[in-house]
Design an enzyme around this catalytic site. Structure first.
Site, PDB file in Angstrom:
ATOM      1  N   ASN A  13      53.053  31.911 102.950  1.00 20.23           N
ATOM      2  CA  ASN A  13      54.510  32.075 102.922  1.00 20.23           C
ATOM      3  C   ASN A  13      55.077  31.239 104.065  1.00 20.23           C
ATOM      4  OD1 ASN A  13      57.154  32.876 102.936  1.00 20.23           O
ATOM      5  ND2 ASN A  13      56.757  35.003 103.541  1.00 20.23           N
ATOM      6  N   TRP A  14      55.618  30.082 103.703  1.00 21.53           N
ATOM      7  CA  TRP A  14      56.121  29.164 104.741  1.00 21.53           C
ATOM      8  C   TRP A  14      57.491  29.597 105.270  1.00 21.53           C
ATOM      9  CZ3 TRP A  14      54.812  23.514 102.738  1.00 21.53           C
ATOM     10  CH2 TRP A  14      53.420  23.334 102.828  1.00 21.53           C
ATOM     11  N   LYS A  15      58.107  30.576 104.628  1.00 23.88           N
ATOM     12  CA  LYS A  15      59.425  31.067 105.060  1.00 23.88           C
ATOM     13  C   LYS A  15      60.416  29.899 105.183  1.00 23.88           C
ATOM     14  CE  LYS A  15      57.117  34.969 107.121  1.00 23.88           C
ATOM     15  NZ  LYS A  15      57.138  36.075 108.047  1.00 23.88           N
ATOM     16  N   HIS A  97      60.343  40.631  99.896  1.00 23.85           N
ATOM     17  CA  HIS A  97      59.855  40.464 101.273  1.00 23.85           C
ATOM     18  C   HIS A  97      60.770  41.232 102.235  1.00 23.85           C
ATOM     19  CE1 HIS A  97      58.690  38.677 105.050  1.00 23.85           C
ATOM     20  NE2 HIS A  97      57.586  38.281 104.456  1.00 23.85           N
ATOM     21  N   GLU A  99      61.891  40.523 105.021  1.00 24.85           N
ATOM     22  CA  GLU A  99      62.954  39.718 105.630  1.00 24.85           C
ATOM     23  C   GLU A  99      64.145  39.591 104.687  1.00 24.85           C
ATOM     24  OE1 GLU A  99      60.522  36.366 106.719  1.00 24.85           O
ATOM     25  OE2 GLU A  99      59.536  37.578 108.246  1.00 24.85           O
ATOM     26  N   GLU A 171      52.827  44.809 103.514  1.00 25.09           N
ATOM     27  CA  GLU A 171      53.236  44.119 104.724  1.00 25.09           C
ATOM     28  C   GLU A 171      53.989  45.079 105.647  1.00 25.09           C
ATOM     29  OE1 GLU A 171      53.212  39.628 104.060  1.00 25.09           O
ATOM     30  OE2 GLU A 171      55.246  40.351 103.814  1.00 25.09           O
ATOM     31  N   GLY A 177      55.194  38.637 111.912  1.00 23.99           N
ATOM     32  CA  GLY A 177      55.723  37.695 112.885  1.00 23.99           C
ATOM     33  C   GLY A 177      55.672  38.197 114.315  1.00 23.99           C
ATOM     34  N   SER A 217      50.951  39.028 110.532  1.00 22.02           N
ATOM     35  CA  SER A 217      50.180  38.419 111.617  1.00 22.02           C
ATOM     36  C   SER A 217      48.708  38.217 111.245  1.00 22.02           C
ATOM     37  CB  SER A 217      50.303  39.242 112.903  1.00 22.02           C
ATOM     38  OG  SER A 217      51.664  39.305 113.322  1.00 22.02           O
ATOM     39  N   GLY A 238      51.949  34.283 106.905  1.00 20.60           N
ATOM     40  CA  GLY A 238      53.187  33.627 107.304  1.00 20.60           C
ATOM     41  C   GLY A 238      52.929  32.536 108.330  1.00 20.60           C
ATOM     42  N   GLY A 239      53.133  32.874 109.592  1.00 24.43           N
ATOM     43  CA  GLY A 239      53.040  31.894 110.668  1.00 24.43           C
ATOM     44  C   GLY A 239      51.786  31.029 110.625  1.00 24.43           C
TER      45      GLY A 239
HETATM   46  P1  PGA Z   1      53.330  36.543 109.485  1.00 21.83           P
HETATM   47  O1  PGA Z   1      54.185  36.766 108.149  1.00 21.83           O
HETATM   48  O2  PGA Z   1      51.927  36.207 109.032  1.00 21.83           O
HETATM   49  O3  PGA Z   1      53.998  35.425 110.211  1.00 21.83           O
HETATM   50  O4  PGA Z   1      53.355  37.840 110.230  1.00 21.83           O
HETATM   51  C1  PGA Z   1      53.645  37.390 107.023  1.00 21.83           C
HETATM   52  C2  PGA Z   1      54.682  37.473 105.959  1.00 21.83           C
HETATM   53  O5  PGA Z   1      55.838  37.738 106.278  1.00 21.83           O
HETATM   54  O6  PGA Z   1      54.408  37.245 104.761  1.00 21.83           O
END
Ligand code: PGA
Length: 266
Positions: A13-15, A97, A99, A171, A177, A217, A238-239
């Site tokens: 997930n590159w966001k 998600h 977010e 999640e 994050g 994370s 994500g990150g």
């Molecule tokens: P993260 O994000 O690995 O940066 O914590 C995961 C996600 O939101 O899918």
């Protein structure tokens, strides 16, 4: 053992990162370093980078996913993207998600409508659920996740969702994050709780066949802890998914689990 037949999925997930100018190069770098045929790999870039990533990974066996889709097919929804618009660009989609629940006010009902459009549009959904820190500390994590799941899945036919290849991503919001990942045991317990919710909703054996990922994370350093859990089938990353080294390590470890499960299944 039905669980042994579930795929191992690593979804990036590159966001809100990358541009059409650099996304292709990053996708190619990841593709080149994650060639593990037994691991289902997916990259979910921003909408505007979908075409670049699709072209960059053509022939690599990597799925391309959107990070969202609208609950209507077309109309007066400025700035939104509908499922039919994604035809030819994406074959997966992340839904619900945390977010988006936070930034865009997405409710379980809205997410349920998006799920309908995703399935109708031939997009494989990754449905995200997860509790806030206070909810976990209050002992309500499973209840919160169950409510999210029931809300999003209400009115949907389990067989149809299973055919669409539904994946659920657990999640925990406090782990996203933050560099503070959940424990493997917590993720495994929640994956089992998620399948209990599905069974209670009449999913029968389809509950066992539904992949459940962990997200929050996840890195090459902690992925083994999650994949050691029989109930966990991969990760939404994500990150770390913006770093080819990290993706190489994560997918390599996922391949070990995929091989072990294949061997266990006979
Ligand atoms: P993260 O994000 O690995 O940066 O914590 C995961 C996600 O939101 O899918």
């Amino acid at each position: 053992m039905i669980w042994a037949m579930r795929p191992i999925v690593i979804a990036a997930n590159w966001k809100m990162n990358t541009t059409p100018a650099d996304a292709g190069e990053l996708a190619r770098a990841i593709a080149g370093r994650t060639r593990e045929p037994d691991v289902v790999r997916v990259i979910c870039p921003p909408f505007v980078c979908l075409a670049a990533v699709r072209d960059a990974v053509a022939g690599e066996g990597i799925g391309v996913g959107a990070q969202n889709v609208h609950g209507e097919l077309a109309g007066a929804h400025t700035g939104e993207v509908s499922a039919p618009m994604l035809a030819g660009l994406a074959t997966w989609v992340i839904l619900g998600h945390s977010e988006r629940r936070r930034d865009a006010g997405e409710t379980d009902e809205i997410i349920g409508r998006k799920l309908r459009r995703a399935v109708d549009g031939g997009l494989r959904p990754i449905l995200c659920v997860g509790e806030q820190l206070a909810e976990r500390e209050g002992g309500r994590a499973e209840e919160v996740v169950a409510t999210q799941l029931r809300g999003a899945l209400e009115g949907h036919d389990p067989a149809e969702l299973a055919r669409a290849g539904l994946v659920i991503a657990y999640e925990p919001v406090w782990a996203i994050g933050t560099g503070r990942n959940a424990s493997g045991a917590d993720a495994g317990a929640m994956a089992e709780a998620i399948r209990r919710v599905l069974r209670a909703a009449g999913w029968g054996t389809l509950a066992e066949a539904t992949p459940v990922l962990y997200g929050g994370s996840a890195t090459s350093a902690n992925i083994a802890e999650f994949l050691a859990e029989p109930a966990v089938d991969g990760a939404l990353v994500g990150g770390a998914s913006l770093k080819p080294d990290e993706m190489a390590g994560i997918v390599a470890r996922a391949a070990v689990t995929a091989a072990a499960r294949r061997a266990a299944a006979g």
